[in-house]
Design a protein around this motif. Structure first.
Motif, PDB file in Angstrom:
ATOM      1  N   MET A   1     -19.000  -5.108 -59.273  1.00  0.00           N
ATOM      2  CA  MET A   1     -20.297  -4.450 -59.142  1.00  0.00           C
ATOM      3  C   MET A   1     -21.254  -5.285 -58.274  1.00  0.00           C
ATOM      4  O   MET A   1     -22.184  -4.753 -57.697  1.00  0.00           O
ATOM      5  CB  MET A   1     -20.908  -4.222 -60.526  1.00  0.00           C
ATOM      6  CG  MET A   1     -20.094  -3.311 -61.450  1.00  0.00           C
ATOM      7  SD  MET A   1     -19.672  -1.694 -60.747  1.00  0.00           S
ATOM      8  CE  MET A   1     -21.279  -1.004 -60.416  1.00  0.00           C
ATOM      9  N   LYS A   2     -21.025  -6.593 -58.196  1.00  0.00           N
ATOM     10  CA  LYS A   2     -21.900  -7.447 -57.387  1.00  0.00           C
ATOM     11  C   LYS A   2     -21.474  -7.498 -55.919  1.00  0.00           C
ATOM     12  O   LYS A   2     -22.281  -7.794 -55.047  1.00  0.00           O
ATOM     13  CB  LYS A   2     -21.911  -8.867 -57.968  1.00  0.00           C
ATOM     14  CG  LYS A   2     -22.590  -8.963 -59.328  1.00  0.00           C
ATOM     15  CD  LYS A   2     -22.694 -10.398 -59.799  1.00  0.00           C
ATOM     16  CE  LYS A   2     -21.311 -10.979 -60.102  1.00  0.00           C
ATOM     17  NZ  LYS A   2     -21.419 -12.364 -60.655  1.00  0.00           N
ATOM     18  N   ASP A   3     -20.213  -7.239 -55.649  1.00  0.00           N
ATOM     19  CA  ASP A   3     -19.682  -7.430 -54.293  1.00  0.00           C
ATOM     20  C   ASP A   3     -19.727  -6.172 -53.426  1.00  0.00           C
ATOM     21  O   ASP A   3     -19.526  -6.269 -52.206  1.00  0.00           O
ATOM     22  CB  ASP A   3     -18.237  -7.923 -54.359  1.00  0.00           C
ATOM     23  CG  ASP A   3     -18.134  -9.302 -54.987  1.00  0.00           C
ATOM     24  OD1 ASP A   3     -19.085 -10.092 -54.819  1.00  0.00           O
ATOM     25  OD2 ASP A   3     -17.129  -9.590 -55.642  1.00  0.00           O
ATOM     26  N   SER A 147     -21.769  -5.420 -50.414  1.00  0.00           N
ATOM     27  CA  SER A 147     -23.043  -5.578 -51.112  1.00  0.00           C
ATOM     28  C   SER A 147     -24.141  -5.946 -50.127  1.00  0.00           C
ATOM     29  O   SER A 147     -23.918  -6.716 -49.193  1.00  0.00           O
ATOM     30  CB  SER A 147     -22.906  -6.674 -52.172  1.00  0.00           C
ATOM     31  OG  SER A 147     -24.121  -6.868 -52.846  1.00  0.00           O
ATOM     32  N   GLY A 148     -25.307  -5.367 -50.321  1.00  0.00           N
ATOM     33  CA  GLY A 148     -26.430  -5.657 -49.432  1.00  0.00           C
ATOM     34  C   GLY A 148     -26.533  -4.746 -48.234  1.00  0.00           C
ATOM     35  O   GLY A 148     -27.445  -4.903 -47.418  1.00  0.00           O
ATOM     36  N   THR A 149     -25.599  -3.797 -48.101  1.00  0.00           N
ATOM     37  CA  THR A 149     -25.703  -2.829 -47.011  1.00  0.00           C
ATOM     38  C   THR A 149     -27.015  -2.050 -47.152  1.00  0.00           C
ATOM     39  O   THR A 149     -27.342  -1.586 -48.248  1.00  0.00           O
ATOM     40  CB  THR A 149     -24.516  -1.841 -47.044  1.00  0.00           C
ATOM     41  OG1 THR A 149     -23.305  -2.574 -46.876  1.00  0.00           O
ATOM     42  CG2 THR A 149     -24.629  -0.814 -45.940  1.00  0.00           C
ATOM     43  N   PRO A 150     -27.791  -1.911 -46.083  1.00  0.00           N
ATOM     44  CA  PRO A 150     -29.068  -1.183 -46.180  1.00  0.00           C
ATOM     45  C   PRO A 150     -28.877   0.209 -46.790  1.00  0.00           C
ATOM     46  O   PRO A 150     -27.904   0.906 -46.484  1.00  0.00           O
ATOM     47  CB  PRO A 150     -29.538  -1.091 -44.731  1.00  0.00           C
ATOM     48  CG  PRO A 150     -28.923  -2.290 -44.083  1.00  0.00           C
ATOM     49  CD  PRO A 150     -27.583  -2.460 -44.733  1.00  0.00           C
ATOM     50  N   GLN A 151     -29.791   0.593 -47.645  1.00  0.00           N
ATOM     51  CA  GLN A 151     -29.671   1.855 -48.365  1.00  0.00           C
ATOM     52  C   GLN A 151     -29.594   3.046 -47.420  1.00  0.00           C
ATOM     53  O   GLN A 151     -28.916   4.030 -47.708  1.00  0.00           O
ATOM     54  CB  GLN A 151     -30.842   2.020 -49.341  1.00  0.00           C
ATOM     55  CG  GLN A 151     -30.659   3.127 -50.362  1.00  0.00           C
ATOM     56  CD  GLN A 151     -29.447   2.896 -51.263  1.00  0.00           C
ATOM     57  OE1 GLN A 151     -29.021   1.769 -51.461  1.00  0.00           O
ATOM     58  NE2 GLN A 151     -28.892   3.976 -51.814  1.00  0.00           N
ATOM     59  N   ALA A 152     -30.276   2.956 -46.291  1.00  0.00           N
ATOM     60  CA  ALA A 152     -30.255   4.070 -45.331  1.00  0.00           C
ATOM     61  C   ALA A 152     -28.835   4.293 -44.801  1.00  0.00           C
ATOM     62  O   ALA A 152     -28.408   5.439 -44.596  1.00  0.00           O
ATOM     63  CB  ALA A 152     -31.205   3.787 -44.174  1.00  0.00           C
ATOM     64  N   ILE A 153     -28.081   3.208 -44.599  1.00  0.00           N
ATOM     65  CA  ILE A 153     -26.713   3.324 -44.121  1.00  0.00           C
ATOM     66  C   ILE A 153     -25.820   3.883 -45.217  1.00  0.00           C
ATOM     67  O   ILE A 153     -24.961   4.746 -44.969  1.00  0.00           O
ATOM     68  CB  ILE A 153     -26.201   1.957 -43.620  1.00  0.00           C
ATOM     69  CG1 ILE A 153     -26.972   1.529 -42.382  1.00  0.00           C
ATOM     70  CG2 ILE A 153     -24.695   2.009 -43.338  1.00  0.00           C
ATOM     71  CD1 ILE A 153     -26.603   0.160 -41.853  1.00  0.00           C
TER      72      ILE A 153
END
Length: 212
Positions: A1-3, A147-153
């Motif tokens: 869930m973190k990755d 993880s950390g991919t921008p929400q818009a993408i």
């Protein structure tokens, strides 16, 4: 869930309980009775330790109070070969691996691990019908981004993949293999993953399954 950043749940493939056709069992009740009469002698195979088919067998053991020997293989192919040959008693797996041999009579399907009957095997009951609603188990496939991919993408990927899943030819290819097409939003997939992790974490601990 973190990755990972969940994008979309693609499909679920409900598992089927199948036995060697020579086994003198015609129902799940018969399998349970035979297992209790011969504790530790009957076996079930899987495509590897810790996967859904393995966990299905462990949950089945827990719910029915039976002792079964787990035999892990490296993939469904060799596992099904030994099941057909009679070296293994039973197996939980999805229809792409089992259905061709069920149709030819080399394997016998006994129940679908789902709330409802499997549409490709309408003559066999679901485990829910038999009084085991917790035996609701499927292989599932989804798409995730780092993880950390921008929400818009993430949202753009989700929207495009949902469009693809709505294409008739794609949906038909999946359903013809016994899959239930899913879709939905990223947050739906995240909630599903969390529920699966919590649910199967309990079974893993109870069965003493170790990572390999």
């Amino acid at each position: 869930m973190k990755d990972f950043s969940p994008v979309v749940l693609i499909a679920k493939l409900p598992l089927i309980l199948a036995v060697n056709a020579e086994l003198p069992t015609r129902s799940v009740k018969d399998v349970i009775a035979l297992a209790k009469a011969r504790p530790g002698e009957l076996s079930f195979c899987s495509a590897g330790s810790g996967g859904a088919p393995h966990l299905a067998g462990e949950l089945f053991k827990s719910l029915t109070g039976t002792e079964l020997l787990h035999v892990p293989y490296r993939g469904s192919g060799p596992a099904v070969v030994d099941l057909i040959a009679g070296r293994i008693t039973m197996m939980f797996d999805a229809t792409p691996s089992l259905l061709p041999f069920i149709k030819t009579g080399k394997l016998r399907a006994l129940a679908a691990a789902s709330p409802h009957r499997h549409r490709l095997l309408p003559d066999i009951p679901s485990f829910a019908e038999l009084g085991y609603p917790r035996m609701d188990i499927a292989l599932w496939y989804g798409v995730a981004a780092p993880s950390g991919t921008p929400q818009a993408i993430v949202q753009r990927l989700n929207a495009e993949l949902v469009k693809i899943l709505d294409m008739t030819d794609i949906r038909n290819r999946l359903t013809d293999q016994g899959a239930d097409v899913q879709g939905g939003m990223p947050e739906d997939f995240e909630a599903f993953m969390r529920n699966e992790s919590a649910r199967w974490g309990t079974v893993v601990k109870q069965a003493g399954i170790k990572p390999e």
